[in-house]
Design a protein around this motif. Structure first.
Motif, short mmCIF file in Angstrom:
data_model
loop_
_atom_site.label_atom_id
_atom_site.label_comp_id
_atom_site.label_asym_id
_atom_site.label_seq_id
_atom_site.Cartn_x
_atom_site.Cartn_y
_atom_site.Cartn_z
N ALA A 6 -11.98 -11.53 33.91
CA ALA A 6 -11.27 -10.62 34.80
C ALA A 6 -9.79 -10.99 34.95
CB ALA A 6 -11.93 -10.62 36.17
N GLN A 7 -9.42 -12.18 34.50
CA GLN A 7 -8.03 -12.65 34.56
C GLN A 7 -7.77 -13.43 33.28
OE1 GLN A 7 -7.15 -14.89 38.18
NE2 GLN A 7 -5.57 -16.07 37.12
N GLU A 8 -6.54 -13.34 32.77
CA GLU A 8 -6.28 -13.95 31.46
C GLU A 8 -5.94 -15.44 31.55
OE1 GLU A 8 -4.67 -11.03 32.42
OE2 GLU A 8 -6.13 -9.77 31.38
N MET A 9 -4.99 -15.80 32.44
CA MET A 9 -4.52 -17.19 32.44
C MET A 9 -4.26 -17.73 33.84
SD MET A 9 -2.01 -17.38 29.09
CE MET A 9 -1.67 -19.12 29.29
N MET A 10 -4.20 -19.05 33.95
CA MET A 10 -3.93 -19.70 35.24
C MET A 10 -3.46 -21.13 35.01
SD MET A 10 -7.71 -20.94 36.59
CE MET A 10 -7.04 -22.05 37.84
N VAL A 11 -3.01 -21.74 36.08
CA VAL A 11 -2.82 -23.19 36.09
C VAL A 11 -3.46 -23.69 37.38
CG1 VAL A 11 -0.51 -23.16 37.19
CG2 VAL A 11 -1.21 -25.11 35.78
N GLY A 12 -4.18 -24.81 37.28
CA GLY A 12 -4.82 -25.36 38.47
C GLY A 12 -5.09 -26.84 38.29
N SER A 13 -5.47 -27.48 39.38
CA SER A 13 -5.73 -28.92 39.37
C SER A 13 -7.01 -29.25 38.60
CB SER A 13 -5.84 -29.45 40.79
OG SER A 13 -4.57 -29.44 41.40
N THR A 14 -7.08 -30.51 38.14
CA THR A 14 -8.29 -30.95 37.44
C THR A 14 -9.47 -31.13 38.41
OG1 THR A 14 -7.41 -33.19 37.65
CG2 THR A 14 -7.21 -32.13 35.49
N TYR A 73 -1.31 -18.90 39.95
CA TYR A 73 -1.15 -20.30 40.38
C TYR A 73 -1.21 -20.39 41.90
CZ TYR A 73 3.83 -18.99 40.81
OH TYR A 73 5.02 -18.37 41.13
N GLY A 74 -1.45 -21.60 42.40
CA GLY A 74 -1.74 -21.77 43.82
C GLY A 74 -0.55 -21.99 44.73
N LEU A 75 0.50 -22.64 44.22
CA LEU A 75 1.66 -22.93 45.08
C LEU A 75 2.56 -21.70 45.15
CD1 LEU A 75 2.63 -26.56 43.97
CD2 LEU A 75 0.85 -25.83 45.54
N ASN A 76 3.62 -21.79 45.97
CA ASN A 76 4.48 -20.61 46.11
C ASN A 76 5.53 -20.53 44.99
OD1 ASN A 76 6.71 -22.24 46.84
ND2 ASN A 76 6.05 -22.26 48.98
N VAL A 119 -3.15 -25.85 32.27
CA VAL A 119 -2.87 -24.45 31.96
C VAL A 119 -4.04 -23.95 31.11
CG1 VAL A 119 -1.33 -22.83 30.79
CG2 VAL A 119 -0.37 -24.78 32.06
N MET A 120 -4.67 -22.88 31.56
CA MET A 120 -5.90 -22.42 30.90
C MET A 120 -5.87 -20.92 30.63
SD MET A 120 -8.74 -24.44 33.14
CE MET A 120 -7.90 -24.24 34.71
N ALA A 121 -6.68 -20.54 29.62
CA ALA A 121 -6.88 -19.12 29.34
C ALA A 121 -8.37 -18.81 29.40
CB ALA A 121 -6.34 -18.79 27.95
N SER A 122 -8.67 -17.56 29.66
CA SER A 122 -10.06 -17.10 29.63
C SER A 122 -10.53 -17.11 28.17
CB SER A 122 -10.12 -15.67 30.18
OG SER A 122 -11.25 -15.00 29.67
N GLU A 143 -10.49 -22.45 42.34
CA GLU A 143 -11.91 -22.21 42.01
C GLU A 143 -12.15 -20.75 41.68
OE1 GLU A 143 -10.72 -23.67 44.64
OE2 GLU A 143 -11.57 -25.68 44.71
N GLN A 144 -11.59 -19.87 42.52
CA GLN A 144 -11.81 -18.43 42.30
C GLN A 144 -11.18 -17.97 40.99
OE1 GLN A 144 -10.10 -17.33 46.07
NE2 GLN A 144 -12.09 -16.82 46.96
N MET A 145 -9.99 -18.51 40.68
CA MET A 145 -9.35 -18.11 39.42
C MET A 145 -10.14 -18.63 38.22
SD MET A 145 -5.24 -18.19 39.98
CE MET A 145 -5.02 -19.86 40.56
N GLN A 146 -10.67 -19.85 38.34
CA GLN A 146 -11.49 -20.40 37.25
C GLN A 146 -12.64 -19.43 36.93
OE1 GLN A 146 -10.89 -24.99 38.67
NE2 GLN A 146 -13.00 -24.35 38.33
#
Ligand code: TK8
Length: 338
Positions: free
Chosen positions: A89-97, A38-41, A244-247, A79-82
């Motif tokens: 290369a990465q399983e899951m993330m959360v990011g903005s629409t 995720y992007g925030l701290n 919240v997304m998964a690969s 963008e990079q995590m998407q």
């Protein structure tokens, strides 16, 4: 006697079938390590909700599904995590629409300004038909959209002056999220919009590469933007959801039982996060004031003027995103409003 025996047999059968089901489910859940970025701290709403998600997943899977969370864009910007998820290369993330609109353009609807009036309306659309349809569209692009968290209503901060009317944005270099709609909206309002990933934002503000930015109060506080931005203007000009997304590549290797547990934990994180975000938002205002931010609220008349000013952008993207989609969106909002 016979009746008693029958009952016993029945009870025994029930116990057996439960055990069999339990064993089957347990065998269907393998020990796994899931990387969640995720992007925030870590002290942000995202950080707290990510930890909640990890704990919940561990609980529902009996300790088998372990999640390691990485904040502060340590695995990359949204963008990079998407891309990392798409590539597996990465399983899951959360990011903005907003950055998702590059993949599924319809996510751009959430960058149309002054759409929702309240969190309740946003929840209704996101958890309703339209929001769920959008999540499904991600699959063809290599992502599995699970749930929406609240990023929230966005407000403007800058280092130059209080924004009381659109004209005050003239000459302000304003960082915006990376898509065409956001760019169009803020340029039309009069700012010099600069698209940039969130991960570069604090430094850009500190070095005065940009003069301002816009984000929800919760983020302005947790990212300590008050250290480098003296002015906060409450505009609530747009509501951004987080997804919240998964690969998909990785998701397809999971058993149905594992997928079910992840969906279950994700649903719990959604409820936790929205509640936390709303409580934090109220607290954050006080913190920002205490830290010396000069806060003003744009008048309803000025909001109406701003709305009028950006109408050509809304019209343009209504055509591009599909007038039927925008109609459905407005109908769903109207329904939630009444
Ligand atoms: C965090 C971003 C952030 C968003 C932005 O990675 O980019 O301004 O509001 O929350 O997704």
């Amino acid at each position: 006697m016979i009746k008693q025996l029958k009952t016993r047999v029945l009870v025994l059968a029930a116990v057996l079938s439960c055990t069999v089901a339990g064993v089957a489910a347990a065998a269907d859940v393998k020990p796994r390590l899931i990387r969640f970025g995720y992007g925030l701290n870590e002290e942000s709403v995202q950080g707290r909700a990510a930890r909640h998600l990890a704990q919940e997943l561990e609980k529902v899977s009996g300790g088998k599904l372990k999640m390691k969370t990485f904040g502060s864009a340590n695995l990359g910007s949204d963008e990079q995590m998407q891309s990392a998820l798409v590539g597996g290369a990465q399983e899951m993330m959360v990011g903005s629409t907003a950055p998702l609109a590059g993949m599924v353009k319809e996510f751009g609807v959430f960058d149309l300004p002054f759409l929702f009036n309240s969190e309740k309306e946003a929840d209704a659309v996101l958890d309703g038909q339209l929001g769920q349809d959008l999540l499904k569209k991600l699959e063809a692009k290599g992502l599995v959209g699970l749930v929406y968290w609240e990023n929230g209503f966005r407000n403007m901060t800058n280092s130059k002056r209080p924004i009381t009317r659109a004209e005050d944005l003239q000459g302000i270099k304003l960082r915006v999220m990376q898509n065409q709609i956001a760019l169009g909206v803020f340029n039309t309002l009069g700012a010099n919009a600069v698209p940039m990933p969130f991960s570069e934002l604090f430094t850009a503000l500190e070095t005065r590469t940009v003069d301002g930015q816009e984000n929800p109060i919760t983020t302005i506080q947790s990212s300590k933007f008050y250290e480098v931005q003296p002015f906060l203007t409450i505009t609530r000009h747009v509501y951004t959801p987080w997804v919240v997304m998964a690969s998909k590549k990785w998701w397809d290797t999971l058993s149905p039982e594992e997928q079910k547990l992840i969906r279950q934990a994700a649903a719990s994180s959604r409820d936790f996060e929205r509640q936390d975000s709303r409580a934090d938002s109220t607290k954050a205002m006080g913190t920002l004031e205490k830290n010396g931010m000069k806060i003003n609220t744009v008048s309803p008349e000025e909001v109406a003027r701003m709305r009028q000013k950006v109408q050509p952008v809304v019209d343009k993207y209504t055509q591009e995103l599909g007038p039927e989609l925008i109609k459905q969106l407005n109908d769903e909002i109207q329904k939630a409003r009444n």
